[in-house]
Design an enzyme around this catalytic site. Structure first.
Site, short mmCIF file in Angstrom:
data_model
loop_
_atom_site.label_atom_id
_atom_site.label_comp_id
_atom_site.label_asym_id
_atom_site.label_seq_id
_atom_site.Cartn_x
_atom_site.Cartn_y
_atom_site.Cartn_z
N TYR A 167 0.86 -1.20 0.00
CA TYR A 167 0.00 0.00 0.00
C TYR A 167 0.88 1.24 0.00
O TYR A 167 1.91 1.29 0.70
CB TYR A 167 -0.90 0.01 1.23
CG TYR A 167 -1.72 1.28 1.37
CD1 TYR A 167 -3.00 1.36 0.82
CD2 TYR A 167 -1.21 2.40 2.04
CE1 TYR A 167 -3.75 2.54 0.94
CE2 TYR A 167 -1.95 3.57 2.16
CZ TYR A 167 -3.22 3.63 1.60
OH TYR A 167 -3.96 4.78 1.70
N GLU A 176 -3.48 7.70 -3.88
CA GLU A 176 -3.53 6.44 -3.13
C GLU A 176 -3.37 5.27 -4.09
O GLU A 176 -4.12 5.15 -5.06
CB GLU A 176 -4.85 6.31 -2.37
CG GLU A 176 -4.91 5.04 -1.52
CD GLU A 176 -6.24 4.89 -0.80
OE1 GLU A 176 -6.23 4.57 0.41
OE2 GLU A 176 -7.29 5.10 -1.45
#
Length: 426
Positions: free
Chosen positions: A149, A237
């Site tokens: 991530y 993101e």
């Protein structure tokens, strides 16, 4: 440069909605950033040298069938393009076709696209209304070895951008943080110095990359930071940021927000805006620079000032009702702006009554009154209208309303006016 900003209208509306017992509708979007479709975001990344999978976009089934032939291998990924999460588990309203993401044989891509295009995808995030699918993205099929991530956003605490990463990706970062807070890596970046290669490499290493993959990840992290700064992003993101079985490190999926305030210098990006994914009333409101967010109640509100808007919605709740919207006309509204605002709230089929609550300071009561009269004369009055005017030029405003002959309810007492709006909505 990074002083504490004023609360956004969306944040104020969300707070008031929570306090009044009703949340924002799924169709309402908090406004400070432009959101792009996945294929658009990946194209921006590609322009900045970020490693992304091979993708193509199709807007017809025939186009999807032809472009699928251009991919290597026997299979291709077909992904519906709507601005909502949970696409893979969603379904299409018109034909009940299950799933917005499919891995299929290349010769089946056209048929799958046909089942998606022109239909409405419903997911947990869209609500029952769903979002229209006007395009599908074709992507290469690949095997993921590990998922990470990565994100960049502005951080008030450090006074600048901050990189957030984790060795675990492909799932909600909130879930990861809840299970193991130590799994989250946070690295602030000095906005003046920028992101150095050493810091980008350190981030890649802390995220679990090593060897050649760490170098590839480092390069993409550097370029993602360039995207964040040069494109005036509010957030970048990446989930997952993946290492593939073939050794590549690529951005598999992305969520990117672009600051609306920078539209004047990011015209090429903001031209990509897809208004079909937005609430039509909010789109119309933006044309007149109105701060409007649709809620799920029955009493429409037209107010000047976020504080008065919040207290108005609170009082409606205390009176037994629910607000149908957040609408702040601001202090510089004209008769034309007020007319546009009135059209928007009266055109909402969920609205049963309209409460105009104005405290005249910079915004004069006579201007509000003129706008209301002009709007009613133009579109008619089909719902009960309650008007409360207090402050600058209040007597002139009341006179305009009285002489108009409109079937409205004038009430100066705040509590009585709110109660009346709720009663007339029943």
């Amino acid at each position: 440069m990074f002083s504490r900003p004023a609360r956004s209208v969306a944040a104020v509306a969300a707070t008031a909605a929570r306090r009044s017992g009703h949340g924002l509708m799924a169709t309402a979007c908090a406004r400070r950033h432009l959101s792009l479709h996945e294929y658009q975001s990946l194209s921006v990344f590609q322009d900045f040298g970020v490693a992304v999978p091979k993708i193509m976009v199709a807007k017809t089934a025939e186009e999807a069938a032809e472009k699928a032939k251009l991919f290597d291998g026997d299979e291709v990924v077909v992904k519906t393009q709507v601005l909502a999460g949970g696409r893979g588990l969603g379904y299409f309203k018109e034909n009940n076709f299950q799933g917005g993401v499919h891995i299929v044989k290349k010769d089946e891509a056209g048929a799958i696209a046909e089942s998606m295009l022109g239909k409405t995808l419903i997911t947990k995030q869209t609500g029952a209304a769903g979002k229209p699918c006007n395009a599908v993205m074709l992507a290469e099929k690949f095997q993921i070895k590990s998922e990470k991530y990565f994100a960049i956003l502005m951080d008030r605490g450090s006074g600048g951008p901050i990189m957030i990463g984790s060795k675990t990706g492909g799932t909600s970062i909130e879930d990861i943080a809840e299970k193991d807070p130590s799994a989250i890596v946070k690295v602030p970046v000095d906005i003046m110095d920028g992101l150095s290669t050493d810091k980008a490499m350190d981030m890649a290493t802390q995220m679990g990359f090593s060897g050649e993959q760490a170098k590839s990840a480092c390069k993409s992290i550097e370029n993602l930071y360039k995207v964040f700064v040069d494109c005036d992003c509010t957030m970048v993101e990446i989930n997952p940021f993946a290492e593939l079985v073939d050794g590549r490190v690529i951005v598999c999926d992305a969520k990117v927000g672009f600051d609306d305030n920078a539209e004047f210098r990011q015209l090429s990006i903001h031209e990509k805006r897809d208004i079909t994914q937005e609430d039509p009333q909010e789109v119309e409101a933006k044309k007149f620079d109105l701060n409007y967010i649709k809620l799920d109640g029955q009493v429409a509100c037209m107010v000047n000032g976020a504080g008065l808007a919040m207290s108005t919605m609170d009082l409606l709740k205390l009176s037994g009702g629910f607000p149908a919207n957040f609408l702040d006309v601001g202090g510089s509204a004209s008769k034309e702006t007020i007319t546009a605002a009135f059209k928007i709230i009266q055109g909402d089929p969920d609205v049963k009554s309209i409460f105009i609550n104005i405290f005249g300071g910079i915004m004069r009561c006579d201007v509000i009154a003129e706008g209301v009269v002009a709007a009613v004369k133009e579109v008619g009055l089909t719902k009960p209208l309650i008007v409360r005017l207090v402050g600058t030029n209040v007597e002139q405003g009341k006179k305009i309303l009285q002489e108009s002959g409109l079937p409205l309810h004038a009430e100066s007492d705040f509590t009585k006016a709110a109660k009346l709006a709720v009663d007339l909505a029943e």
